[in-house]
Motif scaffolding. Structure first.
Motif, PDB file in Angstrom:
ATOM      1  N   PRO A 111      52.389  44.972  44.940  1.00  0.00           N
ATOM      2  CA  PRO A 111      52.001  43.642  45.827  1.00  0.00           C
ATOM      3  C   PRO A 111      53.219  43.589  47.081  1.00  0.00           C
ATOM      4  CG  PRO A 111      52.257  43.167  43.608  1.00  0.00           C
ATOM      5  CD  PRO A 111      52.467  44.543  43.626  1.00  0.00           C
ATOM      6  N   GLY A 112      52.677  43.218  48.333  1.00  0.00           N
ATOM      7  CA  GLY A 112      53.642  43.230  49.383  1.00  0.00           C
ATOM      8  C   GLY A 112      53.649  44.508  50.206  1.00  0.00           C
ATOM      9  N   SER A 113      53.282  45.493  49.455  1.00  0.00           N
ATOM     10  CA  SER A 113      53.301  46.807  50.207  1.00  0.00           C
ATOM     11  C   SER A 113      52.286  46.992  51.116  1.00  0.00           C
ATOM     12  CB  SER A 113      53.233  47.896  49.152  1.00  0.00           C
ATOM     13  OG  SER A 113      54.313  48.025  48.262  1.00  0.00           O
ATOM     14  N   SER A 114      52.434  47.764  52.322  1.00  0.00           N
ATOM     15  CA  SER A 114      51.547  48.137  53.196  1.00  0.00           C
ATOM     16  C   SER A 114      50.304  48.767  52.708  1.00  0.00           C
ATOM     17  CB  SER A 114      52.054  49.023  54.257  1.00  0.00           C
ATOM     18  OG  SER A 114      51.086  49.429  55.056  1.00  0.00           O
ATOM     19  N   THR A 115      48.976  48.403  53.108  1.00  0.00           N
ATOM     20  CA  THR A 115      47.857  49.118  52.796  1.00  0.00           C
ATOM     21  C   THR A 115      47.169  50.025  54.100  1.00  0.00           C
ATOM     22  OG1 THR A 115      46.408  47.325  53.662  1.00  0.00           O
ATOM     23  CG2 THR A 115      47.141  47.557  51.302  1.00  0.00           C
ATOM     24  N   ASP A 154      32.576  43.098  42.304  1.00  0.00           N
ATOM     25  CA  ASP A 154      33.811  42.003  42.038  1.00  0.00           C
ATOM     26  C   ASP A 154      34.893  42.580  41.951  1.00  0.00           C
ATOM     27  OD1 ASP A 154      34.627  39.542  42.731  1.00  0.00           O
ATOM     28  OD2 ASP A 154      34.579  39.096  40.833  1.00  0.00           O
ATOM     29  N   GLU A 155      35.126  43.854  42.583  1.00  0.00           N
ATOM     30  CA  GLU A 155      36.410  44.483  42.488  1.00  0.00           C
ATOM     31  C   GLU A 155      37.653  43.773  42.923  1.00  0.00           C
ATOM     32  OE1 GLU A 155      37.451  47.064  40.752  1.00  0.00           O
ATOM     33  OE2 GLU A 155      35.663  48.223  40.330  1.00  0.00           O
ATOM     34  N   ARG A 156      38.400  43.366  42.338  1.00  0.00           N
ATOM     35  CA  ARG A 156      39.658  42.224  42.962  1.00  0.00           C
ATOM     36  C   ARG A 156      40.680  42.777  43.591  1.00  0.00           C
ATOM     37  NH1 ARG A 156      37.872  36.688  41.542  1.00  0.00           N
ATOM     38  NH2 ARG A 156      35.815  36.794  40.617  1.00  0.00           N
ATOM     39  N   PHE A 157      41.128  44.115  42.995  1.00  0.00           N
ATOM     40  CA  PHE A 157      42.415  44.782  43.506  1.00  0.00           C
ATOM     41  C   PHE A 157      42.201  46.001  44.215  1.00  0.00           C
ATOM     42  CE2 PHE A 157      42.750  42.410  39.517  1.00  0.00           C
ATOM     43  CZ  PHE A 157      43.663  41.380  39.738  1.00  0.00           C
ATOM     44  N   GLY A 158      43.094  46.276  44.740  1.00  0.00           N
ATOM     45  CA  GLY A 158      43.191  47.692  45.637  1.00  0.00           C
ATOM     46  C   GLY A 158      42.394  47.487  46.732  1.00  0.00           C
ATOM     47  N   LEU A 183      38.852  48.018  53.070  1.00  0.00           N
ATOM     48  CA  LEU A 183      39.267  46.513  53.050  1.00  0.00           C
ATOM     49  C   LEU A 183      40.237  46.265  51.957  1.00  0.00           C
ATOM     50  CD1 LEU A 183      36.038  44.795  53.971  1.00  0.00           C
ATOM     51  CD2 LEU A 183      37.927  45.541  55.717  1.00  0.00           C
ATOM     52  N   SER A 184      41.170  45.379  52.060  1.00  0.00           N
ATOM     53  CA  SER A 184      42.005  44.909  51.161  1.00  0.00           C
ATOM     54  C   SER A 184      41.319  43.868  50.114  1.00  0.00           C
ATOM     55  CB  SER A 184      43.378  44.484  51.725  1.00  0.00           C
ATOM     56  OG  SER A 184      43.011  43.267  52.428  1.00  0.00           O
ATOM     57  N   GLU A 185      42.009  43.558  49.139  1.00  0.00           N
ATOM     58  CA  GLU A 185      41.514  42.295  48.254  1.00  0.00           C
ATOM     59  C   GLU A 185      41.205  40.991  49.162  1.00  0.00           C
ATOM     60  OE1 GLU A 185      44.703  43.664  47.599  1.00  0.00           O
ATOM     61  OE2 GLU A 185      44.835  44.171  45.668  1.00  0.00           O
ATOM     62  N   LYS A 186      42.327  40.680  49.811  1.00  0.00           N
ATOM     63  CA  LYS A 186      41.883  39.540  50.860  1.00  0.00           C
ATOM     64  C   LYS A 186      40.900  39.717  51.925  1.00  0.00           C
ATOM     65  CE  LYS A 186      46.776  37.915  50.471  1.00  0.00           C
ATOM     66  NZ  LYS A 186      48.024  37.626  51.309  1.00  0.00           N
ATOM     67  N   GLU A 187      40.978  40.818  52.238  1.00  0.00           N
ATOM     68  CA  GLU A 187      39.867  40.823  53.544  1.00  0.00           C
ATOM     69  C   GLU A 187      38.353  41.083  52.568  1.00  0.00           C
ATOM     70  OE1 GLU A 187      42.297  43.803  56.334  1.00  0.00           O
ATOM     71  OE2 GLU A 187      41.406  44.688  54.706  1.00  0.00           O
ATOM     72  N   ARG A 188      38.193  41.573  51.643  1.00  0.00           N
ATOM     73  CA  ARG A 188      36.875  41.417  50.854  1.00  0.00           C
ATOM     74  C   ARG A 188      36.465  40.098  50.457  1.00  0.00           C
ATOM     75  NH1 ARG A 188      39.167  45.820  48.323  1.00  0.00           N
ATOM     76  NH2 ARG A 188      39.384  44.744  46.398  1.00  0.00           N
ATOM     77  N   ARG A 220      33.379  37.952  51.415  1.00  0.00           N
ATOM     78  CA  ARG A 220      32.484  37.173  50.447  1.00  0.00           C
ATOM     79  C   ARG A 220      32.155  35.621  50.932  1.00  0.00           C
ATOM     80  NH1 ARG A 220      35.889  39.766  46.736  1.00  0.00           N
ATOM     81  NH2 ARG A 220      34.981  41.582  45.833  1.00  0.00           N
ATOM     82  N   ARG A 221      33.303  35.049  51.317  1.00  0.00           N
ATOM     83  CA  ARG A 221      33.218  33.754  51.730  1.00  0.00           C
ATOM     84  C   ARG A 221      32.470  33.615  53.015  1.00  0.00           C
ATOM     85  NH1 ARG A 221      38.970  33.388  50.759  1.00  0.00           N
ATOM     86  NH2 ARG A 221      39.205  33.569  53.033  1.00  0.00           N
TER      87      ARG A 221
END
Length: 84
Positions: A31-35, A59-63, A68-73, A77-78
């Protein structure tokens, strides 16, 4: 990400995925590391869109999946729900 050769034809993209050449910590950073590096590798991969579709469908929630990162996915979805 990639462990075994897939038997499902929908997962054939995994056979040539560039992520198979990197360790899972590359795509599941602390968490907090660069992707950034994972996303760069994804963007060079011919299976990127199939990978992203897989992550969204399952519904992969991690990685990082499909570049795309979790937040971007989650954002994707939204937006999709708002347009439906």
């Amino acid at each position: 990400m990639l462990i075994n050769t897939p038997t499902d034809p929908a997962l054939a993209w995994q056979e040539t995925a560039l992520c198979a050449q990197a360790g899972p910590e590359f795509f599941f950073p602390a968490p907090g590391s660069s992707t950034r590096e994972a996303k760069q590798l994804c963007n060079a991969c011919e299976g990127r869109l199939a990978c992203l579709e897989y992550a969204l469908d399952n519904d992969e929630r991690f990685g990082v999946w499909g570049g795309l990162s979790e937040k971007e996915r989650d954002r994707l979805r939204r937006v999709g729900r708002e347009q439906a």
